[in-house]
Design an enzyme around this catalytic site. Structure first.
Site, PDB file in Angstrom:
ATOM      1  N   ARG A  88       0.805  -1.221   0.000  1.00 50.53           N
ATOM      2  CA  ARG A  88       0.000   0.000   0.000  1.00 50.53           C
ATOM      3  C   ARG A  88       0.837   1.270   0.000  1.00 50.53           C
ATOM      4  O   ARG A  88       0.284   2.367  -0.036  1.00 50.53           O
ATOM      5  CB  ARG A  88      -0.940   0.001   1.205  1.00 50.53           C
ATOM      6  CG  ARG A  88      -2.042  -1.042   1.098  1.00 50.53           C
ATOM      7  CD  ARG A  88      -3.069  -0.880   2.185  1.00 50.53           C
ATOM      8  NE  ARG A  88      -4.239  -1.706   1.945  1.00 50.53           N
ATOM      9  CZ  ARG A  88      -5.348  -1.649   2.671  1.00 50.53           C
ATOM     10  NH1 ARG A  88      -5.417  -0.799   3.682  1.00 50.53           N
ATOM     11  NH2 ARG A  88      -6.367  -2.425   2.406  1.00 50.53           N
ATOM     12  N   ARG A 123     -22.739  -0.338  -1.230  1.00 56.34           N
ATOM     13  CA  ARG A 123     -22.508  -1.725  -0.823  1.00 56.34           C
ATOM     14  C   ARG A 123     -23.208  -2.039   0.493  1.00 56.34           C
ATOM     15  O   ARG A 123     -23.284  -1.211   1.395  1.00 56.34           O
ATOM     16  CB  ARG A 123     -21.004  -2.005  -0.678  1.00 56.34           C
ATOM     17  CG  ARG A 123     -20.255  -1.905  -1.972  1.00 56.34           C
ATOM     18  CD  ARG A 123     -18.907  -2.599  -1.935  1.00 56.34           C
ATOM     19  NE  ARG A 123     -18.009  -2.125  -0.898  1.00 56.34           N
ATOM     20  CZ  ARG A 123     -16.703  -2.377  -0.891  1.00 56.34           C
ATOM     21  NH1 ARG A 123     -16.162  -3.097  -1.867  1.00 56.34           N
ATOM     22  NH2 ARG A 123     -15.943  -1.909   0.085  1.00 56.34           N
ATOM     23  N   ARG A 156     -21.117  -1.254   5.990  1.00 53.75           N
ATOM     24  CA  ARG A 156     -19.889  -1.283   6.772  1.00 53.75           C
ATOM     25  C   ARG A 156     -19.384   0.134   7.019  1.00 53.75           C
ATOM     26  O   ARG A 156     -19.577   1.024   6.189  1.00 53.75           O
ATOM     27  CB  ARG A 156     -18.794  -2.079   6.037  1.00 53.75           C
ATOM     28  CG  ARG A 156     -19.053  -3.550   5.991  1.00 53.75           C
ATOM     29  CD  ARG A 156     -17.868  -4.366   5.524  1.00 53.75           C
ATOM     30  NE  ARG A 156     -16.899  -3.656   4.683  1.00 53.75           N
ATOM     31  CZ  ARG A 156     -15.944  -4.288   3.985  1.00 53.75           C
ATOM     32  NH1 ARG A 156     -15.872  -5.592   4.016  1.00 53.75           N
ATOM     33  NH2 ARG A 156     -15.097  -3.614   3.252  1.00 53.75           N
ATOM     34  N   ARG A 167     -10.440   7.513   2.357  1.00 51.22           N
ATOM     35  CA  ARG A 167      -9.634   6.389   1.889  1.00 51.22           C
ATOM     36  C   ARG A 167      -9.065   6.652   0.496  1.00 51.22           C
ATOM     37  O   ARG A 167      -7.934   6.263   0.194  1.00 51.22           O
ATOM     38  CB  ARG A 167     -10.471   5.108   1.883  1.00 51.22           C
ATOM     39  CG  ARG A 167     -10.878   4.631   3.275  1.00 51.22           C
ATOM     40  CD  ARG A 167     -11.792   3.423   3.202  1.00 51.22           C
ATOM     41  NE  ARG A 167     -11.096   2.245   2.718  1.00 51.22           N
ATOM     42  CZ  ARG A 167     -11.699   1.133   2.336  1.00 51.22           C
ATOM     43  NH1 ARG A 167     -13.028   1.064   2.351  1.00 51.22           N
ATOM     44  NH2 ARG A 167     -10.996   0.101   1.923  1.00 51.22           N
TER      45      ARG A 167
END
Length: 211
Positions: A88, A123, A156, A167
């Site tokens: 990452r 989602r 979530r 993010r």
């Protein structure tokens, strides 16, 4: 074959990794899954990891590296594996060769931020069996109810729009430079991840079969 799939959150890395895993007989290693498995217990470290993940931050390199080092020793990794969500940052990329050796290819799945926000904020996951849905692209038969087990569908914490934007900011500042790092090694495959899943997988599979 040893592959890395890179792309911003929601780009489809996990989906494509599962397809490639089945097609080529490779282990699918998601660092996100490794971390989520780790935080199921209640030790101080696990609680700290959970807090970092829920805020959209990144876990320290040494912890992730240790989890990965243990995972690739499993029997299902003997024929190769697909790393999903790692490295990452450039520091992780530089240290990855010490863990896994040389990579065959790094797949960069490219998707615009606006589409990512739409994908992720829609989602829903089942609190019972973990099945995944999307309010637009893959809705359940009954709103808010899992088709498989009848469990309640939830959003979530890391799929909330504000967290998704954070993010993405972190991805562009920390993870995108990894692509330049591997570009210099000449092993990057760029894929348009905004296309339908089957089109992306077909294109990607055909490219990898030529290796």
């Amino acid at each position: 074959m040893k592959l890395v799939l890179i792309g911003c959150p929601g780009a489809g890395k996990g989906t494509q990794a599962k397809i490639l895993s089945k097609h080529f007989g490779l282990a699918h290693i998601s660092t996100g899954d490794l971390l989520r498995e780790q935080v199921k217990s209640e030790t101080p470290l696990d609680l700290k990891l959970k807090s970092i993940m829920e805020s959209g931050g990144f876990v320290s390199d040494d912890i992730v590296s240790e989890l990965l080092s243990q995972r690739i020793k499993a029997d299902d990794c003997k024929n190769g594996y697909i790393l999903d969500g790692y490295p990452r940052n450039v520091s992780q990329a530089e240290g990855l060769s010490a863990i896994v050796g040389e990579l065959d290819r790094v797949v960069d799945i490219e998707v615009a931020d606006e589409l990512i926000i739409e994908r992720m904020s829609g989602r829903r996951s089942c609190g019972g069996c973990g099945a995944m849905y999307h309010v637009k692209y893959n809705p359940p038969k009954a709103e808010g109810i899992c088709d498989s087990c009848g469990g309640k569908l939830i959003t979530r914490s890391d799929d909330v729009p504000e967290t998704v934007k954070h993010r993405l900011d972190v991805y562009h500042s920390q993870t995108a430079p990894v692509i330049d790092y591997y570009n210099k090694k000449g092993i990057v495959l760029k894929i348009d991840g905004s296309k339908p899943i089957d089109e992306v997988s077909k294109e990607l599979t055909e490219l990898l079969e030529k290796l």
